[in-house]
Design an enzyme around this catalytic site. Structure first.
Site, short mmCIF file in Angstrom:
data_model
loop_
_atom_site.label_atom_id
_atom_site.label_comp_id
_atom_site.label_asym_id
_atom_site.label_seq_id
_atom_site.Cartn_x
_atom_site.Cartn_y
_atom_site.Cartn_z
N GLY A 215 91.30 57.77 57.40
CA GLY A 215 91.77 57.80 58.77
C GLY A 215 90.94 56.91 59.67
O GLY A 215 90.34 55.93 59.22
N ILE A 216 90.86 57.29 60.94
CA ILE A 216 90.13 56.50 61.93
C ILE A 216 88.95 57.32 62.41
O ILE A 216 89.00 58.54 62.47
CB ILE A 216 91.05 56.10 63.11
CG1 ILE A 216 90.42 54.98 63.91
CG2 ILE A 216 91.39 57.29 63.97
CD1 ILE A 216 90.48 53.64 63.23
N GLY A 217 87.86 56.65 62.71
CA GLY A 217 86.70 57.35 63.25
C GLY A 217 85.43 57.04 62.49
O GLY A 217 85.41 56.24 61.56
N ILE A 219 83.45 58.89 60.47
CA ILE A 219 83.29 59.28 59.06
C ILE A 219 84.06 58.36 58.13
O ILE A 219 83.49 57.86 57.14
CB ILE A 219 83.68 60.76 58.87
CG1 ILE A 219 82.67 61.67 59.59
CG2 ILE A 219 83.72 61.11 57.38
CD1 ILE A 219 83.01 63.14 59.56
N GLU A 238 98.22 55.55 55.62
CA GLU A 238 99.10 55.41 56.78
C GLU A 238 98.59 54.32 57.70
O GLU A 238 99.36 53.66 58.38
CB GLU A 238 99.19 56.74 57.55
CG GLU A 238 97.91 57.14 58.24
CD GLU A 238 97.95 58.57 58.74
OE1 GLU A 238 97.80 58.77 59.95
OE2 GLU A 238 98.12 59.48 57.92
#
Length: 439
Positions: A215-217, A219, A238
């Site tokens: 995902g985003i961020g 981590i 995604e």
């Protein structure tokens, strides 16, 4: 008529194009870094002539002023995923949130459950055959354009031309607005040492030859940086961020071992900077698809060694994951978390991973909790959870009893909260007299 003649006939100004939008219409806006900001600005200028216009989209990186108080009664936003630019409006009741799995959104458009009057999208200039690429995001925008009664395209020569199921033909749109402006960017915050500790635990789980979803961020970006010594990794996600660029250039991500779409990065959209937009432009390693395909758990599961890495706001001692709200207050969205957790769980050798920092608010609040807050949304059920990772280690929950889950999760909580978590676990009957933790 030749496509170039159609194109020239459809070119107009942004203000004239948005005259297609009428009171009571539902309008979809292209999300992420692909937001057609010139069209959004024109829509705002048209506000005095409008009423009860519903605006639907995923997270956008640009202008969302239609959620400001002065536009109440004129525009109302409905979010499939809540971004920072609309969160206050959701909290103050000027906008709404639909909790939904990302791969199911497009079916709302196709079935007519959520009919669209107008789609505002951004594309690169047409190729020699009249096809325009949706650039930084195919996501749900291509299907929205295919289903809407009217399609307005912002043709931006600074938008990347991306490949895959990413194109719409000039003949399928009603109005074209030409522009040249930088895309809105997502600039990632720098990971801390805590994020890197989490990332090292996650990286140790990932085998060579795995296919990744991140995902985003902080981590996910830290995990990517921890994979520099891995080999033959692939991507089916995604979304992708700037973090993949260095791994592709170093040959760590080569997609050669993928069992579905070998040699290709499969994605629905990108969130990043100009560096990423330039990297994906006409780059044949990238293949973009709608999220109804990218996020379909049955498609995801066809990737052997599928590794899904997702985050959480809090996890209770039975393994329930809250990822979209703080108590009853919506914060983000379901997004693709469950799509990929379930897809990875069904993949041969797959790893569904929830990764989070053990505390919040500068260490004063544990994110491993006895019970989720009242009103918190359960995004990923405890039956779906396999691995939970914090900076203190890895808890494997799949096939474990409630007592075993509580023990494992307490061991990866921050040490300052472990005694309190154990007392609460005993109080609510998760540990009982047998709940003895290892030193």
């Amino acid at each position: 008529m030749r496509w170039i003649d159609q194109y020239r006939a459809k070119v107009t100004t942004a203000d004239r194009a948005v005259e297609l939008i009428k009171p009571g219409h539902r309008v979809h806006i292209h999300g992420g870094c692909a937001e057609p900001e010139e069209l959004v600005e024109a829509l705002l200028r048209r506000a005095p002539e409008l009423r009860d216009v519903e605006i639907v989209h995923l997270t956008t990186m640009g202008n969302a002023d239609y959620t400001l108080p002065q536009y109440e009664g004129i525009f109302r936003h409905v979010a499939f995923f809540i971004g920072a630019n609309v969160r206050q409006a959701v909290h103050e009741g000027r906008a709404d949130y639909i909790p939904i799995f990302l791969h199911e959104i497009e079916n709302l458009f196709r079935t007519g459950a959520m009919p669209l009057d107008v789609a505002l999208i951004q594309c690169s200039p047409p190729d020699d055959y009249g096809y325009m690429s949706l650039g930084a995001g195919v996501d749900i925008a291509l299907t929205a354009a295919q289903c809407a009664r009217h399609v307005i395209v912002q043709v931006n020569d600074q938008s990347p031309r991306t490949l895959g199921d990413a194109f719409i033909h000039v003949s399928k749109v009603e109005a074209i607005v030409e522009t040249s402006r930088p895309l809105p960017e997502y600039r990632k915050p720098e990971p801390t040492e805590v994020h890197h500790r989490i990332a090292r635990h996650v990286a140790n789980l990932i085998p060579d030859g795995a296919t990744l979803q991140t995902g985003i961020g902080e981590i996910p970006d830290a995990v990517l940086s921890a994979l520099r010594n891995h080999k033959d990794l692939g991507v089916h996600s995604e979304m992708v961020s700037d973090g993949v660029i260095d791994l592709i250039q170093a040959g760590v991500i080569n997609n050669e071992k993928k069992t579905l779409h070998p040699n290709k990065v499969i994605a629905g959209f990108v969130l990043g900077t100009r560096r990423l937009f330039d990297f994906i432009h006409d780059n044949p390693i990238f293949e973009f698809h709608p999220t109804s395909y990218c996020n379909d758990p049955f498609v995801i599961a066809q990737n052997d060694r599928m590794v899904a890495i997702n985050s959480a706001i809090e996890v209770d001692l039975t393994g329930q994951v809250c990822a979209d709200s703080i108590g009853p207050l919506p914060y983000s969205g379901i997004g693709g978390q469950v799509d990929f957790i379930r897809g990875a769980a069904r993949s041969k050798g797959g790893l569904p991973i929830i990764a989070l920092q053990a505390t919040a608010k500068e260490g004063t609040v544990s994110r491993i909790v006895p019970l989720l807050r009242a009103g918190a949304g359960v995004v990923t059920s405890r039956g779906d959870v396999h691995y939970v990772v914090t900076e203190y280690g890895v808890a494997y929950l799949h096939g474990k009893t409630l007592r075993e889950r509580a023990e494992a999760l307490i061991e990866i909580a921050h040490p300052a909260f472990r005694d309190e978590l154990r007392r609460e676990a005993e109080r609510i009957g998760l540990l009982g007299r047998r709940g003895v933790l290892r030193p």
